[in-house]
Design a protein around this motif. Structure first.
Motif, PDB file in Angstrom:
ATOM      1  N   GLN A   7      32.013 -10.520  28.437  1.00 30.55           N
ATOM      2  CA  GLN A   7      33.181 -10.586  29.303  1.00 30.55           C
ATOM      3  C   GLN A   7      33.472 -12.064  29.537  1.00 30.55           C
ATOM      4  OE1 GLN A   7      31.393  -7.845  32.330  1.00 30.55           O
ATOM      5  NE2 GLN A   7      33.482  -7.041  32.325  1.00 30.55           N
ATOM      6  N   TYR A  16      45.408 -15.655  26.683  1.00 32.07           N
ATOM      7  CA  TYR A  16      45.921 -15.396  25.336  1.00 32.07           C
ATOM      8  C   TYR A  16      45.522 -16.511  24.374  1.00 32.07           C
ATOM      9  CZ  TYR A  16      48.615 -11.298  26.693  1.00 32.07           C
ATOM     10  OH  TYR A  16      48.978 -10.045  27.108  1.00 32.07           O
ATOM     11  N   ALA A  19      41.851 -15.856  23.568  1.00 30.73           N
ATOM     12  CA  ALA A  19      41.754 -14.705  22.664  1.00 30.73           C
ATOM     13  C   ALA A  19      42.156 -15.085  21.246  1.00 30.73           C
ATOM     14  CB  ALA A  19      42.616 -13.556  23.182  1.00 30.73           C
ATOM     15  N   GLU A  30      36.027  -7.038  17.995  1.00 31.48           N
ATOM     16  CA  GLU A  30      37.174  -6.558  18.766  1.00 31.48           C
ATOM     17  C   GLU A  30      37.374  -7.453  19.980  1.00 31.48           C
ATOM     18  OE1 GLU A  30      36.839  -2.273  19.531  1.00 31.48           O
ATOM     19  OE2 GLU A  30      35.311  -2.249  17.960  1.00 31.48           O
ATOM     20  N   ILE A  31      38.631  -7.631  20.375  1.00 28.40           N
ATOM     21  CA  ILE A  31      38.977  -8.450  21.547  1.00 28.40           C
ATOM     22  C   ILE A  31      39.969  -7.660  22.385  1.00 28.40           C
ATOM     23  CG2 ILE A  31      39.950 -10.648  22.361  1.00 28.40           C
ATOM     24  CD1 ILE A  31      39.410 -11.709  19.456  1.00 28.40           C
ATOM     25  N   TYR A  32      39.640  -7.493  23.670  1.00 30.19           N
ATOM     26  CA  TYR A  32      40.511  -6.752  24.584  1.00 30.19           C
ATOM     27  C   TYR A  32      40.842  -7.610  25.796  1.00 30.19           C
ATOM     28  CZ  TYR A  32      38.844  -2.662  22.033  1.00 30.19           C
ATOM     29  OH  TYR A  32      38.527  -1.751  21.047  1.00 30.19           O
ATOM     30  N   SER A  33      42.072  -7.526  26.280  1.00 29.46           N
ATOM     31  CA  SER A  33      42.398  -8.110  27.576  1.00 29.46           C
ATOM     32  C   SER A  33      42.029  -7.074  28.633  1.00 29.46           C
ATOM     33  CB  SER A  33      43.891  -8.471  27.663  1.00 29.46           C
ATOM     34  OG  SER A  33      44.695  -7.336  27.465  1.00 29.46           O
ATOM     35  N   THR A  34      41.560  -7.536  29.780  1.00 24.37           N
ATOM     36  CA  THR A  34      41.108  -6.636  30.829  1.00 24.37           C
ATOM     37  C   THR A  34      41.630  -7.087  32.189  1.00 24.37           C
ATOM     38  OG1 THR A  34      39.050  -7.881  31.137  1.00 24.37           O
ATOM     39  CG2 THR A  34      38.982  -6.033  29.606  1.00 24.37           C
ATOM     40  N   LEU A  40      38.879 -11.104  29.501  1.00 24.06           N
ATOM     41  CA  LEU A  40      38.704 -10.586  28.151  1.00 24.06           C
ATOM     42  C   LEU A  40      37.366  -9.860  28.030  1.00 24.06           C
ATOM     43  CD1 LEU A  40      39.753 -13.776  26.134  1.00 24.06           C
ATOM     44  CD2 LEU A  40      41.171 -11.767  26.563  1.00 24.06           C
ATOM     45  N   VAL A  42      34.984  -8.881  24.740  1.00 20.34           N
ATOM     46  CA  VAL A  42      34.904  -9.141  23.306  1.00 20.34           C
ATOM     47  C   VAL A  42      33.620  -8.528  22.751  1.00 20.34           C
ATOM     48  CG1 VAL A  42      35.002 -10.924  21.524  1.00 20.34           C
ATOM     49  CG2 VAL A  42      36.114 -11.327  23.723  1.00 20.34           C
ATOM     50  N   LYS A  43      33.753  -7.812  21.643  1.00 24.77           N
ATOM     51  CA  LYS A  43      32.608  -7.190  20.981  1.00 24.77           C
ATOM     52  C   LYS A  43      32.205  -8.037  19.778  1.00 24.77           C
ATOM     53  CE  LYS A  43      31.138  -2.761  19.018  1.00 24.77           C
ATOM     54  NZ  LYS A  43      31.609  -1.398  18.667  1.00 24.77           N
TER      55      LYS A  43
END
Length: 78
Positions: A7, A16, A19, A30-34, A40, A42-43
């Motif tokens: 995180q 952004y 990311a 993988e990258i996700y906004s949270t 973020l 991120v896996k």
């Protein structure tokens, strides 16, 4: 391969940009906004013999715009 998540808390207005930098480095799966305490999620995957702490310190925390990280180590996927 070992999966783990990080995180990431970014400086204001830079999520952004951070990311994009992670995506451009081609180090993340993988990258996700949270929403919430971190910006973020991120896996990542690393070989079992690679050190997660070293990877986070050298590959992630050095990206400009990152204020804080929280690493989640995983054990088994179901």
């Amino acid at each position: 391969m070992r999966a783990f998540f990080v995180q990431i808390k970014c400086e204001l207005g830079r999520a952004y940009e951070v990311a994009t930098a992670i995506a451009d480095a081609e180090i993340a799966s993988e990258i996700y906004s949270t929403a919430g305490g971190y910006d973020l999620l991120v896996k990542f995957y690393l070989d079992e013999k690679e050190d997660v702490g070293h990877f986070v310190a050298q590959k992630i925390q050095t990206i400009p715009g990152i204020r804080d990280t929280y690493t989640l180590i995983t054990f088994k996927a179901f």
